[in-house]
Design a protein around this motif. Structure first.
Motif, PDB file in Angstrom:
ATOM      1  N   ILE A  88       0.443  -1.511  -0.556  1.00  0.00           N
ATOM      2  CA  ILE A  88       0.300  -0.253   0.015  1.00  0.00           C
ATOM      3  C   ILE A  88       0.990   0.788  -0.400  1.00  0.00           C
ATOM      4  O   ILE A  88       0.349   1.995  -1.072  1.00  0.00           O
ATOM      5  CB  ILE A  88      -0.676  -0.104   1.141  1.00  0.00           C
ATOM      6  CG1 ILE A  88      -2.270  -0.814   0.968  1.00  0.00           C
ATOM      7  CG2 ILE A  88      -1.689   1.468   1.820  1.00  0.00           C
ATOM      8  CD1 ILE A  88      -2.816  -0.875   2.705  1.00  0.00           C
ATOM      9  N   ILE A  89       2.373   1.441   0.717  1.00  0.00           N
ATOM     10  CA  ILE A  89       2.806   2.380   0.737  1.00  0.00           C
ATOM     11  C   ILE A  89       3.079   2.661  -0.345  1.00  0.00           C
ATOM     12  O   ILE A  89       3.628   3.598  -1.280  1.00  0.00           O
ATOM     13  CB  ILE A  89       3.866   2.256   2.036  1.00  0.00           C
ATOM     14  CG1 ILE A  89       2.958   2.467   3.556  1.00  0.00           C
ATOM     15  CG2 ILE A  89       4.543   2.972   2.251  1.00  0.00           C
ATOM     16  CD1 ILE A  89       3.661   2.351   4.597  1.00  0.00           C
ATOM     17  N   GLN A  90       4.049   2.008  -0.910  1.00  0.00           N
ATOM     18  CA  GLN A  90       4.597   1.457  -1.808  1.00  0.00           C
ATOM     19  C   GLN A  90       4.138   1.882  -3.039  1.00  0.00           C
ATOM     20  O   GLN A  90       4.364   3.389  -4.349  1.00  0.00           O
ATOM     21  CB  GLN A  90       5.846   0.497  -2.072  1.00  0.00           C
ATOM     22  CG  GLN A  90       6.238   0.214  -3.636  1.00  0.00           C
ATOM     23  CD  GLN A  90       7.105   1.371  -3.084  1.00  0.00           C
ATOM     24  OE1 GLN A  90       8.574   1.519  -2.508  1.00  0.00           O
ATOM     25  NE2 GLN A  90       8.033   2.306  -4.440  1.00  0.00           N
ATOM     26  N   THR A  91       3.157   1.843  -3.101  1.00  0.00           N
ATOM     27  CA  THR A  91       1.730   2.202  -4.638  1.00  0.00           C
ATOM     28  C   THR A  91       1.483   3.465  -4.457  1.00  0.00           C
ATOM     29  O   THR A  91       1.142   3.932  -5.303  1.00  0.00           O
ATOM     30  CB  THR A  91       0.486   1.181  -4.313  1.00  0.00           C
ATOM     31  OG1 THR A  91       0.885  -0.201  -4.135  1.00  0.00           O
ATOM     32  CG2 THR A  91      -0.140   1.185  -5.448  1.00  0.00           C
ATOM     33  N   ASN A 119      -9.482   6.610   1.942  1.00  0.00           N
ATOM     34  CA  ASN A 119      -9.415   5.376   1.142  1.00  0.00           C
ATOM     35  C   ASN A 119      -9.258   4.502   1.364  1.00  0.00           C
ATOM     36  O   ASN A 119      -9.113   3.804   0.078  1.00  0.00           O
ATOM     37  CB  ASN A 119      -8.370   6.061   0.439  1.00  0.00           C
ATOM     38  CG  ASN A 119      -8.450   7.819  -0.171  1.00  0.00           C
ATOM     39  OD1 ASN A 119      -7.474   8.532   0.509  1.00  0.00           O
ATOM     40  ND2 ASN A 119      -8.069   7.782  -1.335  1.00  0.00           N
ATOM     41  N   PHE A 120      -8.619   4.160   2.477  1.00  0.00           N
ATOM     42  CA  PHE A 120      -8.845   2.472   2.663  1.00  0.00           C
ATOM     43  C   PHE A 120      -8.679   2.553   4.789  1.00  0.00           C
ATOM     44  O   PHE A 120      -8.530   3.727   5.411  1.00  0.00           O
ATOM     45  CB  PHE A 120      -7.480   2.336   2.685  1.00  0.00           C
ATOM     46  CG  PHE A 120      -7.255   0.657   2.625  1.00  0.00           C
ATOM     47  CD1 PHE A 120      -7.169  -0.752   2.219  1.00  0.00           C
ATOM     48  CD2 PHE A 120      -6.393   0.573   4.213  1.00  0.00           C
ATOM     49  CE1 PHE A 120      -7.429  -1.378   2.580  1.00  0.00           C
ATOM     50  CE2 PHE A 120      -6.025  -1.099   3.938  1.00  0.00           C
ATOM     51  CZ  PHE A 120      -6.426  -1.988   3.562  1.00  0.00           C
ATOM     52  N   VAL A 121      -9.359   2.075   5.374  1.00  0.00           N
ATOM     53  CA  VAL A 121      -9.857   1.365   5.900  1.00  0.00           C
ATOM     54  C   VAL A 121      -9.414   0.032   6.946  1.00  0.00           C
ATOM     55  O   VAL A 121      -9.798  -0.810   6.520  1.00  0.00           O
ATOM     56  CB  VAL A 121     -11.332   1.074   6.453  1.00  0.00           C
ATOM     57  CG1 VAL A 121     -11.572   1.301   8.072  1.00  0.00           C
ATOM     58  CG2 VAL A 121     -12.284   2.733   5.765  1.00  0.00           C
ATOM     59  N   TRP A 122      -8.501   0.488   8.266  1.00  0.00           N
ATOM     60  CA  TRP A 122      -7.594  -0.366   8.565  1.00  0.00           C
ATOM     61  C   TRP A 122      -7.827  -1.583   9.836  1.00  0.00           C
ATOM     62  O   TRP A 122      -8.015  -0.104  10.402  1.00  0.00           O
ATOM     63  CB  TRP A 122      -5.863  -0.044   8.547  1.00  0.00           C
ATOM     64  CG  TRP A 122      -5.088  -1.116   8.463  1.00  0.00           C
ATOM     65  CD1 TRP A 122      -4.687  -2.272   9.549  1.00  0.00           C
ATOM     66  CD2 TRP A 122      -3.479  -0.218   9.099  1.00  0.00           C
ATOM     67  NE1 TRP A 122      -3.678  -2.401   9.435  1.00  0.00           N
ATOM     68  CE2 TRP A 122      -3.216  -2.120   9.545  1.00  0.00           C
ATOM     69  CE3 TRP A 122      -3.497   0.825   9.405  1.00  0.00           C
ATOM     70  CZ2 TRP A 122      -1.799  -1.683  10.171  1.00  0.00           C
ATOM     71  CZ3 TRP A 122      -1.994   0.886   9.783  1.00  0.00           C
ATOM     72  CH2 TRP A 122      -1.498  -0.847   9.402  1.00  0.00           C
ATOM     73  N   SER A 123      -7.823  -1.777  10.084  1.00  0.00           N
ATOM     74  CA  SER A 123      -7.954  -3.098  11.629  1.00  0.00           C
ATOM     75  C   SER A 123      -6.572  -3.395  11.629  1.00  0.00           C
ATOM     76  O   SER A 123      -6.411  -4.137  11.199  1.00  0.00           O
ATOM     77  CB  SER A 123      -9.186  -3.887  11.537  1.00  0.00           C
ATOM     78  OG  SER A 123      -8.888  -4.077  13.250  1.00  0.00           O
ATOM     79  N   LEU A 124      -6.127  -3.112  13.334  1.00  0.00           N
ATOM     80  CA  LEU A 124      -4.899  -3.230  12.916  1.00  0.00           C
ATOM     81  C   LEU A 124      -4.993  -4.967  13.840  1.00  0.00           C
ATOM     82  O   LEU A 124      -4.484  -6.027  13.985  1.00  0.00           O
ATOM     83  CB  LEU A 124      -4.121  -2.535  14.400  1.00  0.00           C
ATOM     84  CG  LEU A 124      -3.617  -1.709  14.660  1.00  0.00           C
ATOM     85  CD1 LEU A 124      -3.188  -0.826  15.066  1.00  0.00           C
ATOM     86  CD2 LEU A 124      -2.296  -1.810  12.424  1.00  0.00           C
ATOM     87  N   SER A 125      -6.414  -4.984  14.476  1.00  0.00           N
ATOM     88  CA  SER A 125      -7.137  -5.614  15.317  1.00  0.00           C
ATOM     89  C   SER A 125      -8.454  -6.575  15.782  1.00  0.00           C
ATOM     90  O   SER A 125      -8.744  -4.971  15.692  1.00  0.00           O
ATOM     91  CB  SER A 125      -5.681  -6.564  16.258  1.00  0.00           C
ATOM     92  OG  SER A 125      -6.326  -7.307  17.588  1.00  0.00           O
ATOM     93  N   ARG A 144       8.662  -1.133   9.610  1.00  0.00           N
ATOM     94  CA  ARG A 144       8.751  -2.402   8.793  1.00  0.00           C
ATOM     95  C   ARG A 144       8.631  -2.811   7.917  1.00  0.00           C
ATOM     96  O   ARG A 144       9.451  -3.382   6.687  1.00  0.00           O
ATOM     97  CB  ARG A 144       7.765  -3.447   9.728  1.00  0.00           C
ATOM     98  CG  ARG A 144       7.646  -4.856   9.356  1.00  0.00           C
ATOM     99  CD  ARG A 144       7.313  -5.655  10.421  1.00  0.00           C
ATOM    100  NE  ARG A 144       7.173  -4.992  11.272  1.00  0.00           N
ATOM    101  CZ  ARG A 144       8.194  -6.625  12.232  1.00  0.00           C
ATOM    102  NH1 ARG A 144       9.156  -7.066  11.905  1.00  0.00           N
ATOM    103  NH2 ARG A 144       8.122  -6.105  13.767  1.00  0.00           N
ATOM    104  N   ALA A 145       7.244  -1.687   7.513  1.00  0.00           N
ATOM    105  CA  ALA A 145       6.578  -1.671   6.032  1.00  0.00           C
ATOM    106  C   ALA A 145       7.605  -0.977   5.520  1.00  0.00           C
ATOM    107  O   ALA A 145       8.542  -1.691   3.960  1.00  0.00           O
ATOM    108  CB  ALA A 145       5.618  -1.187   5.278  1.00  0.00           C
TER     109      ALA A 145
END
Length: 157
Positions: A88-91, A119-125, A144-145
């Protein structure tokens, strides 16, 4: 591309702050990085949780630029692994996105207006974490990414 790490909340946990600063400094070797901390509404505020989310959402939306790529962290978001985050980051970098914004909401989460803007919804956990701990986890995962993108030895999967 600049990475903005944005959070609603206070900066009062000294034990986690050192780790957050360390990972933020490490990220800066790959991308310019900045933390934006938006003060939460007062706990003794007579507003309900939903009303507080709406109030915070207006603060959040005011800080965003039209062309910012927003990744909102929300428990109802998509679970992804570190490799997918690196993609995602590289894109976004390949698309010449000027600012990639990661957003941690307030105590009651994010209002639907912010989720729709994302633009994106992210769940860590599926677990619930304290906001300060989420800042540490987020900064570590972004670092890390970055190491995955550069094929460096930090990530061992």
């Amino acid at each position: 591309m600049k990475i903005i790490l944005c959070s609603i909340g206070k900066e009062d946990d000294v034990s986690l702050k050192a780790g957050i600063l360390d990972f933020s400094k490490r990220i800066s070797h790959y991308y310019p990085v900045e933390w934006k901390i938006i003060s939460p509404s007062k706990k003794n505020n007579p507003l309900s949780g939903d009303a507080l989310k709406i109030k915070e959402s207006s603060q959040i939306l005011e800080t965003l630029k039209k062309d910012d790529y927003l990744i909102a962290l929300d428990g109802k978001g998509k679970l992804i692994d570190s490799k997918k985050l690196s993609i995602i980051i590289q894109t976004r970098a390949n698309e010449s996105v000027k600012q990639l914004v990661f957003l941690i909401g307030g105590a009651y989460g994010l209002d639907e207006s912010v989720i729709k803007r994302a633009n994106f919804v992210w769940s860590l956990s599926p677990l619930t974490f304290p906001h300060q701990l989420v800042r540490l986890i987020l900064s570590e995962q972004v670092y890390r990414a970055c190491t995955i993108i550069k094929n460096e030895k930090y990530h061992h999967a």
